[in-house]
Design a protein around this motif. Structure first.
Motif, PDB file in Angstrom:
ATOM      1  N   ASP A  15       0.868  -1.314  -0.063  1.00  0.00           N
ATOM      2  CA  ASP A  15       0.015  -0.045   0.111  1.00  0.00           C
ATOM      3  C   ASP A  15       0.952   1.147   0.049  1.00  0.00           C
ATOM      4  O   ASP A  15       0.535   2.189   0.587  1.00  0.00           O
ATOM      5  CB  ASP A  15      -0.927   0.155   1.354  1.00  0.00           C
ATOM      6  CG  ASP A  15      -2.067  -1.073   1.298  1.00  0.00           C
ATOM      7  OD1 ASP A  15      -2.396  -1.404   0.194  1.00  0.00           O
ATOM      8  OD2 ASP A  15      -1.904  -1.684   2.240  1.00  0.00           O
ATOM      9  N   VAL A  56      -6.539   7.602  13.361  1.00  0.00           N
ATOM     10  CA  VAL A  56      -5.574   6.962  12.671  1.00  0.00           C
ATOM     11  C   VAL A  56      -5.337   5.708  13.100  1.00  0.00           C
ATOM     12  O   VAL A  56      -5.073   4.796  12.327  1.00  0.00           O
ATOM     13  CB  VAL A  56      -4.277   7.993  12.738  1.00  0.00           C
ATOM     14  CG1 VAL A  56      -3.037   7.222  11.997  1.00  0.00           C
ATOM     15  CG2 VAL A  56      -4.537   9.324  12.142  1.00  0.00           C
ATOM     16  N   LEU A 112       3.905  12.641  11.924  1.00  0.00           N
ATOM     17  CA  LEU A 112       2.315  12.656  11.509  1.00  0.00           C
ATOM     18  C   LEU A 112       1.666  13.720  12.617  1.00  0.00           C
ATOM     19  O   LEU A 112       0.644  14.321  11.875  1.00  0.00           O
ATOM     20  CB  LEU A 112       1.965  11.355  11.454  1.00  0.00           C
ATOM     21  CG  LEU A 112       0.464  11.119  10.778  1.00  0.00           C
ATOM     22  CD1 LEU A 112       1.193  11.222   9.108  1.00  0.00           C
ATOM     23  CD2 LEU A 112      -0.079   9.752  10.727  1.00  0.00           C
ATOM     24  N   ARG A 117      -6.656  13.636  17.420  1.00  0.00           N
ATOM     25  CA  ARG A 117      -6.076  13.645  16.158  1.00  0.00           C
ATOM     26  C   ARG A 117      -5.451  12.203  15.952  1.00  0.00           C
ATOM     27  O   ARG A 117      -5.505  11.683  14.838  1.00  0.00           O
ATOM     28  CB  ARG A 117      -4.808  14.461  15.969  1.00  0.00           C
ATOM     29  CG  ARG A 117      -5.325  15.956  16.138  1.00  0.00           C
ATOM     30  CD  ARG A 117      -4.082  16.772  15.370  1.00  0.00           C
ATOM     31  NE  ARG A 117      -2.848  16.526  16.354  1.00  0.00           N
ATOM     32  CZ  ARG A 117      -2.347  17.153  17.537  1.00  0.00           C
ATOM     33  NH1 ARG A 117      -3.104  18.173  18.068  1.00  0.00           N
ATOM     34  NH2 ARG A 117      -1.266  16.960  17.919  1.00  0.00           N
ATOM     35  N   ALA A 174      -8.041   3.276  11.917  1.00  0.00           N
ATOM     36  CA  ALA A 174      -7.750   3.010  10.567  1.00  0.00           C
ATOM     37  C   ALA A 174      -7.009   1.767  10.349  1.00  0.00           C
ATOM     38  O   ALA A 174      -6.797   0.959   9.190  1.00  0.00           O
ATOM     39  CB  ALA A 174      -7.417   4.182   9.656  1.00  0.00           C
ATOM     40  N   LEU A 175      -5.995   1.532  11.257  1.00  0.00           N
ATOM     41  CA  LEU A 175      -4.885   0.448  10.982  1.00  0.00           C
ATOM     42  C   LEU A 175      -5.612  -0.793  11.438  1.00  0.00           C
ATOM     43  O   LEU A 175      -5.437  -1.254  12.802  1.00  0.00           O
ATOM     44  CB  LEU A 175      -3.626   0.843  11.849  1.00  0.00           C
ATOM     45  CG  LEU A 175      -2.809  -0.194  11.460  1.00  0.00           C
ATOM     46  CD1 LEU A 175      -2.080  -0.392  10.099  1.00  0.00           C
ATOM     47  CD2 LEU A 175      -1.411   0.031  12.479  1.00  0.00           C
ATOM     48  N   PHE A 196       1.814   4.164  10.637  1.00  0.00           N
ATOM     49  CA  PHE A 196       0.952   5.059  10.149  1.00  0.00           C
ATOM     50  C   PHE A 196       1.124   5.600   8.847  1.00  0.00           C
ATOM     51  O   PHE A 196       0.657   6.566   8.550  1.00  0.00           O
ATOM     52  CB  PHE A 196       0.393   6.167  11.018  1.00  0.00           C
ATOM     53  CG  PHE A 196       0.011   5.765  12.507  1.00  0.00           C
ATOM     54  CD1 PHE A 196      -0.648   4.758  12.721  1.00  0.00           C
ATOM     55  CD2 PHE A 196       0.432   6.495  13.544  1.00  0.00           C
ATOM     56  CE1 PHE A 196      -1.230   4.167  13.879  1.00  0.00           C
ATOM     57  CE2 PHE A 196      -0.360   6.193  14.759  1.00  0.00           C
ATOM     58  CZ  PHE A 196      -1.051   5.162  14.835  1.00  0.00           C
ATOM     59  N   HIS A 197       2.063   4.966   8.126  1.00  0.00           N
ATOM     60  CA  HIS A 197       2.483   5.398   6.882  1.00  0.00           C
ATOM     61  C   HIS A 197       1.407   5.682   5.783  1.00  0.00           C
ATOM     62  O   HIS A 197       1.637   6.738   5.003  1.00  0.00           O
ATOM     63  CB  HIS A 197       3.385   4.414   6.213  1.00  0.00           C
ATOM     64  CG  HIS A 197       2.903   3.309   5.554  1.00  0.00           C
ATOM     65  ND1 HIS A 197       2.505   2.898   4.710  1.00  0.00           N
ATOM     66  CD2 HIS A 197       2.878   1.916   6.289  1.00  0.00           C
ATOM     67  CE1 HIS A 197       1.890   1.601   4.434  1.00  0.00           C
ATOM     68  NE2 HIS A 197       2.353   1.179   5.609  1.00  0.00           N
ATOM     69  N   ARG A 198       0.169   5.123   5.757  1.00  0.00           N
ATOM     70  CA  ARG A 198      -0.912   5.478   4.921  1.00  0.00           C
ATOM     71  C   ARG A 198      -1.281   6.875   5.108  1.00  0.00           C
ATOM     72  O   ARG A 198      -1.930   7.352   4.067  1.00  0.00           O
ATOM     73  CB  ARG A 198      -1.980   4.514   4.993  1.00  0.00           C
ATOM     74  CG  ARG A 198      -1.652   3.011   4.695  1.00  0.00           C
ATOM     75  CD  ARG A 198      -2.809   2.021   5.003  1.00  0.00           C
ATOM     76  NE  ARG A 198      -2.450   0.671   4.378  1.00  0.00           N
ATOM     77  CZ  ARG A 198      -1.395  -0.051   5.172  1.00  0.00           C
ATOM     78  NH1 ARG A 198      -1.348   0.157   6.213  1.00  0.00           N
ATOM     79  NH2 ARG A 198      -1.246  -1.272   4.824  1.00  0.00           N
ATOM     80  N   HIS A 199      -1.288   7.518   6.240  1.00  0.00           N
ATOM     81  CA  HIS A 199      -1.410   8.805   6.370  1.00  0.00           C
ATOM     82  C   HIS A 199      -0.254   9.888   6.127  1.00  0.00           C
ATOM     83  O   HIS A 199      -0.605  11.055   6.420  1.00  0.00           O
ATOM     84  CB  HIS A 199      -1.891   8.874   7.952  1.00  0.00           C
ATOM     85  CG  HIS A 199      -3.244   7.882   8.086  1.00  0.00           C
ATOM     86  ND1 HIS A 199      -4.710   8.330   7.837  1.00  0.00           N
ATOM     87  CD2 HIS A 199      -3.106   6.613   8.446  1.00  0.00           C
ATOM     88  CE1 HIS A 199      -5.164   7.154   8.250  1.00  0.00           C
ATOM     89  NE2 HIS A 199      -4.442   6.446   8.322  1.00  0.00           N
ATOM     90  N   GLY A 200       0.668   9.429   5.657  1.00  0.00           N
ATOM     91  CA  GLY A 200       1.909  10.382   5.676  1.00  0.00           C
ATOM     92  C   GLY A 200       3.220  10.066   6.312  1.00  0.00           C
ATOM     93  O   GLY A 200       3.354   8.844   7.300  1.00  0.00           O
ATOM     94  N   ASN A 241       7.327   3.504  10.624  1.00  0.00           N
ATOM     95  CA  ASN A 241       6.000   4.157  10.942  1.00  0.00           C
ATOM     96  C   ASN A 241       4.695   3.480  10.453  1.00  0.00           C
ATOM     97  O   ASN A 241       4.388   3.504   9.162  1.00  0.00           O
ATOM     98  CB  ASN A 241       6.361   5.349  10.023  1.00  0.00           C
ATOM     99  CG  ASN A 241       4.963   6.215   9.929  1.00  0.00           C
ATOM    100  OD1 ASN A 241       4.037   6.077  10.805  1.00  0.00           O
ATOM    101  ND2 ASN A 241       4.786   7.125   9.005  1.00  0.00           N
TER     102      ASN A 241
END
Length: 267
Positions: free
Chosen positions: A15, A97, A75, A93, A100-101, A67-71, A65
Motif C-alpha cells: 500500500d 488514525v 504525523l 488527532r 484505521a490501521l 501509520f505510513h498510509r497517512h503520511g 512508521n
C-alpha cells in the motif's frame, strides 16, 4: 556497548512506502534483527533513542512508521514533552488514525517489514525478535501468530486490548505462535483490565506457548516512554532488563541450556 549507526530507510509495502528508522552496530557486520513496533504517538526521537540503545547491545533494529498510509513521520505535531492530560486534543488527532490501521492491514505491512529485514545486509540470517509498546504490543502479538516461521521471540509493554471479546482480538492467534513471549503490563491500566490479563494468560497457557506475563506495580500505561507524562523510571528499567534477557536467551543461549536444544524458530 558499541558505536551505533542510525539511518532513515524506506520500506516498500503493498500500500505504498513506509518510512522507518534503522539502527545497528557501526561495525559493518550482520546482527540479529529486532522489529520495534511504535506506540500511538508515532516514530519520533524517543523511539529512535530506544532503537539506538538496543543496537548498542548488538542488534539491528527497525522501527517502521505503521501509520505510513497517512503520511511520513512525524504525523502529529507533538510537543517535546507529551502530556495528554494537559493537551487532550492530541488523542483527538491520533485515535482515528489508530482505528484505521486494521489487523489485516497491519499484518500485511508486518510481512513487508520482515521481508525487508531478511534482505538487509545488516541483518543476520534466521528469525527475528519483536518488541512493541502501547498499540505496538498488540502488533507484536499479532505478528508472532501471523508469521511464526519468522519470529523467534516477541515482547510487549503496556499493551492495550490484547484479549478482548471481539473476533479479531490478538490473543486468538495464540495457537499459531512458536516464539517465546514476554509481556510487561501496566498496573491498573484501563486499556487492559484484569479480565483481559487473565484471558491472555489462559490462551497462551492452553496453546503451550512459552511465555511470561508480569504486572508492573505502580507503572502507568506508557511507562517506558521518557518523553511522556506516563514515564515511570523503575518500570522502564525493569522493561529493559526483561527485554534484553529475552533477546539474549533467543539469540545467544547458554551452552547446555534448554534454549540451546531448541531449533531457532522455537527459541
Amino acid at each position: 556497548m558499541t558505536a551505533v549507526q542510525g539511518t532513515a530507510v524506506d520500506i516498500p509495502t503493498e500500500d505504498g512506502t513506509a518510512d522507518a528508522y534503522l539502527a545497528h552496530p557501526a561495525d559493518g557486520a550482520a546482527h540479529p534483527a529486532v522489529l520495534l513496533f511504535m506506540d500511538a504517538f508515532g516514530l519520533r526521537p524517543q523511539l529512535r533513542s530506544m532503537a539506538d540503545r538496543l543496537a548498542a547491545e548488538g542488534y539491528t533494529v527497525l522501527v517502521p512508521n505503521v501509520f505510513h498510509r497517512h503520511g511520513r513521520a512525524p504525523l502529529f505535531d507533538l510537543p517535546e514533552f507529551i502530556d495528554p492530560g494537559a493537551r487532550p486534543e492530541i488523542f483527538e488527532r491520533i485515535v482515528p488514525v489508530m482505528q484505521a490501521l486494521t489487523p489485516d492491514l497491519a499484518m500485511r505491512d508486518a510481512g513487508a517489514y520482515l521481508s525487508w529485514l531478511a534482505g538487509s545486509p545488516a541483518v543476520a540470517d534466521g528469525p527475528v525478535a519483536l518488541t512493541g509498546y502501547c498499540m505496538g504490543a498488540r502488533l507484536s502479538l499479532l505478528t508472532a501468530g501471523t508469521y511464526p516461521e519468522r519470529v523467534a521471540a516477541a515482547a510487549g509493554f503496556h499493551g492495550g486490548r490484547l484479549a478482548t471479546d471481539t473476533p479479531d482480538s490478538p490473543h486468538l492467534v495464540a495457537g499459531k505462535i512458536t516464539a517465546e513471549l514476554y509481556f510487561g503490563h501496566a498496573d491498573q491500566d484501563p486499556s487492559l483490565p484484569e479480565e483481559q490479563i487473565e484471558r491472555l494468560e489462559e490462551a497462551l497457557t492452553a496453546a503451550g506457548v512459552r511465555h511470561r506475563c508480569e504486572v508492573y506495580t505502580g507503572a502507568p500505561h506508557g511507562f517506558t516512554q521518557a518523553d511522556t507524562a506516563s514515564y515511570h523510571q523503575e518500570g522502564a528499567e525493569r522493561h529493559w532488563s526483561a527485554l534484553l534477557d529475552l533477546l539474549k536467551r533467543t539469540f545467544w543461549p547458554q551452552p547446555g541450556s534448554a534454549e540451546e536444544e531448541l531449533p531457532a524458530y522455537r527459541r
